[in-house]
Design a protein around this motif. Structure first.
Motif, PDB file in Angstrom:
ATOM      1  N   TYR A 107      34.807   3.539 -40.113  1.00 11.62           N
ATOM      2  CA  TYR A 107      34.116   2.762 -39.086  1.00 11.62           C
ATOM      3  C   TYR A 107      35.087   1.797 -38.406  1.00 11.62           C
ATOM      4  O   TYR A 107      35.124   1.694 -37.168  1.00 11.62           O
ATOM      5  CB  TYR A 107      32.943   1.999 -39.698  1.00 11.62           C
ATOM      6  CG  TYR A 107      32.228   1.121 -38.701  1.00 11.62           C
ATOM      7  CD1 TYR A 107      31.234   1.636 -37.880  1.00 11.62           C
ATOM      8  CD2 TYR A 107      32.572  -0.229 -38.559  1.00 11.62           C
ATOM      9  CE1 TYR A 107      30.584   0.828 -36.953  1.00 11.62           C
ATOM     10  CE2 TYR A 107      31.932  -1.030 -37.633  1.00 11.62           C
ATOM     11  CZ  TYR A 107      30.947  -0.498 -36.833  1.00 11.62           C
ATOM     12  OH  TYR A 107      30.320  -1.297 -35.902  1.00 11.62           O
ATOM     13  N   LEU A 108      35.866   1.094 -39.203  1.00 16.05           N
ATOM     14  CA  LEU A 108      36.818   0.129 -38.646  1.00 16.05           C
ATOM     15  C   LEU A 108      37.852   0.822 -37.761  1.00 16.05           C
ATOM     16  O   LEU A 108      38.147   0.362 -36.654  1.00 16.05           O
ATOM     17  CB  LEU A 108      37.503  -0.645 -39.772  1.00 16.05           C
ATOM     18  CG  LEU A 108      36.601  -1.656 -40.500  1.00 16.05           C
ATOM     19  CD1 LEU A 108      37.236  -2.088 -41.812  1.00 16.05           C
ATOM     20  CD2 LEU A 108      36.308  -2.850 -39.605  1.00 16.05           C
TER      21      LEU A 108
ATOM     22  N   ARG B 272      37.592   3.755 -36.226  1.00 15.72           N
ATOM     23  CA  ARG B 272      36.943   4.264 -35.003  1.00 15.72           C
ATOM     24  C   ARG B 272      36.671   3.151 -34.005  1.00 15.72           C
ATOM     25  O   ARG B 272      36.564   3.403 -32.798  1.00 15.72           O
ATOM     26  CB  ARG B 272      35.633   4.979 -35.340  1.00 15.72           C
ATOM     27  CG  ARG B 272      35.828   6.361 -35.913  1.00 15.72           C
ATOM     28  CD  ARG B 272      34.520   7.128 -36.115  1.00 15.72           C
ATOM     29  NE  ARG B 272      33.740   6.569 -37.222  1.00 15.72           N
ATOM     30  CZ  ARG B 272      32.589   5.909 -37.095  1.00 15.72           C
ATOM     31  NH1 ARG B 272      32.057   5.717 -35.915  1.00 15.72           N
ATOM     32  NH2 ARG B 272      31.952   5.445 -38.151  1.00 15.72           N
ATOM     33  N   ASN B 273      36.582   1.926 -34.489  1.00 12.39           N
ATOM     34  CA  ASN B 273      36.300   0.789 -33.607  1.00 12.39           C
ATOM     35  C   ASN B 273      37.543  -0.015 -33.261  1.00 12.39           C
ATOM     36  O   ASN B 273      37.438  -1.125 -32.743  1.00 12.39           O
ATOM     37  CB  ASN B 273      35.211  -0.086 -34.229  1.00 12.39           C
ATOM     38  CG  ASN B 273      33.858   0.548 -34.068  1.00 12.39           C
ATOM     39  OD1 ASN B 273      33.254   0.459 -33.013  1.00 12.39           O
ATOM     40  ND2 ASN B 273      33.391   1.244 -35.099  1.00 12.39           N
ATOM     41  N   GLY B 274      38.717   0.523 -33.562  1.00 11.64           N
ATOM     42  CA  GLY B 274      39.955  -0.074 -33.089  1.00 11.64           C
ATOM     43  C   GLY B 274      40.760  -0.880 -34.079  1.00 11.64           C
ATOM     44  O   GLY B 274      41.783  -1.470 -33.708  1.00 11.64           O
TER      45      GLY B 274
ATOM     46  N   SER C 184      42.913  -7.001 -34.087  1.00 11.66           N
ATOM     47  CA  SER C 184      42.010  -5.854 -33.967  1.00 11.66           C
ATOM     48  C   SER C 184      40.790  -6.031 -34.882  1.00 11.66           C
ATOM     49  O   SER C 184      39.673  -5.661 -34.510  1.00 11.66           O
ATOM     50  CB  SER C 184      42.748  -4.541 -34.281  1.00 11.66           C
ATOM     51  OG  SER C 184      43.154  -4.479 -35.641  1.00 11.66           O
TER      52      SER C 184
ATOM     53  N   ILE D 192      36.681  -6.735 -33.752  1.00  9.74           N
ATOM     54  CA  ILE D 192      35.536  -6.054 -34.370  1.00  9.74           C
ATOM     55  C   ILE D 192      34.566  -7.090 -34.936  1.00  9.74           C
ATOM     56  O   ILE D 192      33.353  -6.994 -34.735  1.00  9.74           O
ATOM     57  CB  ILE D 192      35.999  -5.069 -35.462  1.00  9.74           C
ATOM     58  CG1 ILE D 192      36.777  -3.921 -34.827  1.00  9.74           C
ATOM     59  CG2 ILE D 192      34.812  -4.552 -36.275  1.00  9.74           C
ATOM     60  CD1 ILE D 192      37.499  -3.035 -35.815  1.00  9.74           C
TER      61      ILE D 192
ATOM     62  N   ALA E  22      32.607  -8.774 -32.216  1.00  8.88           N
ATOM     63  CA  ALA E  22      31.619  -7.837 -31.665  1.00  8.88           C
ATOM     64  C   ALA E  22      30.441  -7.662 -32.623  1.00  8.88           C
ATOM     65  O   ALA E  22      29.281  -7.613 -32.192  1.00  8.88           O
ATOM     66  CB  ALA E  22      32.279  -6.486 -31.374  1.00  8.88           C
ATOM     67  N   GLU E  23      30.722  -7.596 -33.912  1.00  7.76           N
ATOM     68  CA  GLU E  23      29.652  -7.449 -34.910  1.00  7.76           C
ATOM     69  C   GLU E  23      28.759  -8.700 -34.917  1.00  7.76           C
ATOM     70  O   GLU E  23      27.540  -8.591 -34.973  1.00  7.76           O
ATOM     71  CB  GLU E  23      30.223  -7.197 -36.304  1.00  7.76           C
ATOM     72  CG  GLU E  23      30.964  -5.878 -36.462  1.00  7.76           C
ATOM     73  CD  GLU E  23      30.078  -4.650 -36.385  1.00  7.76           C
ATOM     74  OE1 GLU E  23      28.884  -4.727 -36.751  1.00  7.76           O
ATOM     75  OE2 GLU E  23      30.571  -3.588 -35.964  1.00  7.76           O
TER      76      GLU E  23
ATOM     77  N   SER F   7      26.647  -8.755 -31.677  1.00  3.88           N
ATOM     78  CA  SER F   7      25.580  -7.747 -31.636  1.00  3.88           C
ATOM     79  C   SER F   7      24.520  -7.969 -32.712  1.00  3.88           C
ATOM     80  O   SER F   7      23.536  -7.244 -32.764  1.00  3.88           O
ATOM     81  CB  SER F   7      26.163  -6.344 -31.769  1.00  3.88           C
ATOM     82  OG  SER F   7      26.656  -6.144 -33.085  1.00  3.88           O
TER      83      SER F   7
ATOM     84  N   SER G 211      24.670  -7.335 -35.792  1.00  4.36           N
ATOM     85  CA  SER G 211      24.596  -6.188 -36.687  1.00  4.36           C
ATOM     86  C   SER G 211      24.489  -6.657 -38.131  1.00  4.36           C
ATOM     87  O   SER G 211      24.641  -7.842 -38.418  1.00  4.36           O
ATOM     88  CB  SER G 211      25.852  -5.318 -36.524  1.00  4.36           C
ATOM     89  OG  SER G 211      26.969  -6.011 -37.048  1.00  4.36           O
TER      90      SER G 211
END
Length: 135
Positions: free
Chosen positions: A100-101, A103-105, A113, A117, A120-121, A124, A126
């Motif tokens: 997951y990490l 794939r999210n950069g 980086s 993430i 963003a988490e 959102s 999440s």
């Protein structure tokens, strides 16, 4: 009357047994696994990003809530402990979080980086973001 009571008792026993028979292994229980993966994502973010910290008390309360959820689904304490102690399941959860990490950069050695993430988490709202707080 006895027949009615016996029928009701039989029905309640069968109803109680059905969830136990339909129970999937904890390693395949989506709700539990998704939350464990999210917790691992949050842990990796907070370890790699100096400007984000963990909400430790909240995380602890969510771990207890997750255990109660498993118990309410019919899993025994022995099943839960065996799942949590399983090296294979731990490796699978860690690998899913790393995937997951990535794939999210997230990039090894690039703290920013992980910070991106994490922000963003948090933004959102999440599950992973709920375990994090910006410093």
């Amino acid at each position: 009357m006895k027949k009615l009571i016996l029928s009701a008792l039989t029905a309640s026993i069968v109803a109680a047994a059905v969830p136990a028979l339909a129970q999937v292994p904890l390693s395949q229980e989506k709700y539990i696994n998704d939350r464990l993966i999210a917790a691992r994502v949050a842990d990796r973010v907070r370890r790699e990003c100096g400007s984000i910290d963990a909400r430790i008390v909240y995380a602890w309360s969510q771990a207890r809530a997750l255990k109660r959820y498993a118990q309410n689904q019919g899993y025994s304490d022995a099943q839960i402990d065996a799942f949590l102690d399983s090296k294979q399941d731990k490796a699978r959860i860690y690998a899913a979080a790393e995937d997951y990490l990535t794939r999210n950069g997230a990039a090894k050695g690039d703290a920013e980086s992980y910070c991106r993430i994490g922000r963003a988490e948090i933004a959102s709202k999440s599950v992973a973001g709920s375990f994090l707080v910006a410093k």
